[in-house]
Design a protein around this motif. Structure first.
Motif, PDB file in Angstrom:
ATOM      1  N   SER A 145     -42.950  67.265  36.549  1.00 34.65           N
ATOM      2  CA  SER A 145     -43.293  67.872  35.262  1.00 34.65           C
ATOM      3  C   SER A 145     -42.047  68.213  34.462  1.00 34.65           C
ATOM      4  O   SER A 145     -42.032  68.070  33.230  1.00 34.65           O
ATOM      5  CB  SER A 145     -44.135  69.137  35.491  1.00 34.65           C
ATOM      6  OG  SER A 145     -45.348  68.827  36.141  1.00 34.65           O
ATOM      7  N   PHE A 146     -40.986  68.646  35.150  1.00 35.16           N
ATOM      8  CA  PHE A 146     -39.733  68.943  34.459  1.00 35.16           C
ATOM      9  C   PHE A 146     -39.148  67.674  33.836  1.00 35.16           C
ATOM     10  O   PHE A 146     -38.685  67.690  32.695  1.00 35.16           O
ATOM     11  CB  PHE A 146     -38.725  69.564  35.426  1.00 35.16           C
ATOM     12  CG  PHE A 146     -37.398  69.860  34.804  1.00 35.16           C
ATOM     13  CD1 PHE A 146     -37.208  71.006  34.047  1.00 35.16           C
ATOM     14  CD2 PHE A 146     -36.333  68.978  34.953  1.00 35.16           C
ATOM     15  CE1 PHE A 146     -35.979  71.276  33.457  1.00 35.16           C
ATOM     16  CE2 PHE A 146     -35.112  69.237  34.366  1.00 35.16           C
ATOM     17  CZ  PHE A 146     -34.931  70.397  33.621  1.00 35.16           C
ATOM     18  N   VAL A 147     -39.188  66.582  34.585  1.00 33.72           N
ATOM     19  CA  VAL A 147     -38.680  65.311  34.051  1.00 33.72           C
ATOM     20  C   VAL A 147     -39.517  64.861  32.865  1.00 33.72           C
ATOM     21  O   VAL A 147     -38.985  64.420  31.832  1.00 33.72           O
ATOM     22  CB  VAL A 147     -38.673  64.234  35.149  1.00 33.72           C
ATOM     23  CG1 VAL A 147     -38.307  62.868  34.567  1.00 33.72           C
ATOM     24  CG2 VAL A 147     -37.681  64.609  36.255  1.00 33.72           C
ATOM     25  N   LEU A 148     -40.842  64.982  32.965  1.00 32.11           N
ATOM     26  CA  LEU A 148     -41.723  64.605  31.863  1.00 32.11           C
ATOM     27  C   LEU A 148     -41.460  65.462  30.630  1.00 32.11           C
ATOM     28  O   LEU A 148     -41.498  64.963  29.503  1.00 32.11           O
ATOM     29  CB  LEU A 148     -43.184  64.738  32.293  1.00 32.11           C
ATOM     30  CG  LEU A 148     -43.702  63.692  33.278  1.00 32.11           C
ATOM     31  CD1 LEU A 148     -45.132  64.026  33.693  1.00 32.11           C
ATOM     32  CD2 LEU A 148     -43.641  62.300  32.680  1.00 32.11           C
ATOM     33  N   HIS A 149     -41.186  66.742  30.850  1.00 35.90           N
ATOM     34  CA  HIS A 149     -40.858  67.635  29.730  1.00 35.90           C
ATOM     35  C   HIS A 149     -39.581  67.170  29.037  1.00 35.90           C
ATOM     36  O   HIS A 149     -39.513  67.115  27.801  1.00 35.90           O
ATOM     37  CB  HIS A 149     -40.695  69.060  30.254  1.00 35.90           C
ATOM     38  CG  HIS A 149     -40.406  70.063  29.196  1.00 35.90           C
ATOM     39  ND1 HIS A 149     -39.833  71.288  29.463  1.00 35.90           N
ATOM     40  CD2 HIS A 149     -40.598  70.050  27.843  1.00 35.90           C
ATOM     41  CE1 HIS A 149     -39.691  71.958  28.347  1.00 35.90           C
ATOM     42  NE2 HIS A 149     -40.150  71.234  27.347  1.00 35.90           N
TER      43      HIS A 149
END
Length: 290
Positions: free
Chosen positions: A60-64
């Motif tokens: 999720s951090f990478v997607l953000h």
């Protein structure tokens, strides 16, 4: 699909991932009865639900981060806050219960207000990045976060949680701006490996490397200092305010600003803030804080 729409979709997926990650990790912690930090961590590492929660958080951090490169900061960051709204039904599903009528009403109200803000604001993408403004904004925001932290430390109880929540919100909003700025300054014309190296070579990346963990630690300190309702609303509201301000001043992402649009945008953000405050007082969200 346009870049802005891609950023919006990625932000929604990221927000859902963070909400699901928090719920899974809480359930895993709730089921572990070992004592001591070391034995507790070992038990969690053997719990698939907790490991899955950790993987989801990293994804999720990478997607953000990717969403910030495609979309506008003034859109992506408010959408990330929707993870708080998503946490309520996710928590209810994991508990195998129906959300209470109050939770359902508040979730609907908050989600609707956020959708209204996004539909009305329709910000335009700036043509240039104002690095001089960023050089002024970043230290000013850091000083502001430190002041909130110092004031919070000098107080006690709920007031301390308020101060820490304000400081964490400023840091998280600034971190989002720095993540987007690192992509703007990097040379992303090569393959993914060279793009990563280019991003790591920018000064905003190293700012994120310091501010990100600092924000997490300050957020945890706020949780320990008082109830979730004392810090979470301030954190998310300041997160959105700082990131929108960064987007407008540094990237010149200007939302619609005629009188009617400004009135609706302001009303929507106030409703979102009120909804977050109400959600922070529900059991479904309160148990996710630790």
């Amino acid at each position: 699909m346009s870049p802005q729409l891609t950023g919006l979709v990625l932000a929604l997926v990221s927000a859902f991932g963070f909400a699901l990650s928090s719920a899974l990790q809480h359930h895993a912690n709730h089921g572990v009865t070992s004592t001591g930090a070391g034995s507790h961590l070992k038990a969690l590492l053997r719990t698939p639900r907790w490991v899955l929660g950790q993987v989801l958080a990293m994804v999720s951090f990478v997607l953000h981060a990717v969403a910030l490169q495609f979309g506008l900061l003034v859109v992506v960051q408010p959408v990330e806050v929707s993870g708080v709204v998503m946490a309520v039904p996710i928590r209810a599903v994991l508990d195998r219960r129906r959300p209470s009528p109050t939770e359902t009403a508040v979730v609907t109200m908050t989600g609707g207000a956020l959708a209204l803000f996004l539909a009305v604001s329709r910000p335009s993408h700036g043509d240039e990045t104002h690095l001089t403004t960023a050089g002024i904004f970043v230290p000013a925001a850091i000083v502001g976060a430190l002041l909130f932290m110092v004031v919070g430390r000098s107080l006690g109880g709920r007031a301390r949680a308020n101060g820490f929540g304000f400081g964490a919100g400023v840091i998280f909003g600034l971190t989002a701006g720095m993540m987007k700025l690192s992509g703007h300054l990097a040379d992303l014309s090569g393959g993914w490996a060279s793009d990563v190296v280019s991003v790591i070579g920018t000064w905003p990346f190293w700012t994120v490397a310091v501010l990100g963990p600092a924000g997490v630690l300050l957020n945890q300190a706020a949780y320990r200092a008082g109830p979730l309702s004392a810090s979470m609303p301030h954190l998310h509201i300041l997160n959105v305010v700082v990131s929108i301000t960064f987007g407008v001043l540094v990237f010149h992402e200007v939302p619609r600003h005629d009188a009617f649009s400004l009135l609706v945008e302001g009303f929507s953000l106030v409703v979102v803030g009120y909804g977050i405050f109400r959600l922070s007082r529900t059991e479904s969200v309160e148990v996710l804080a630790p």
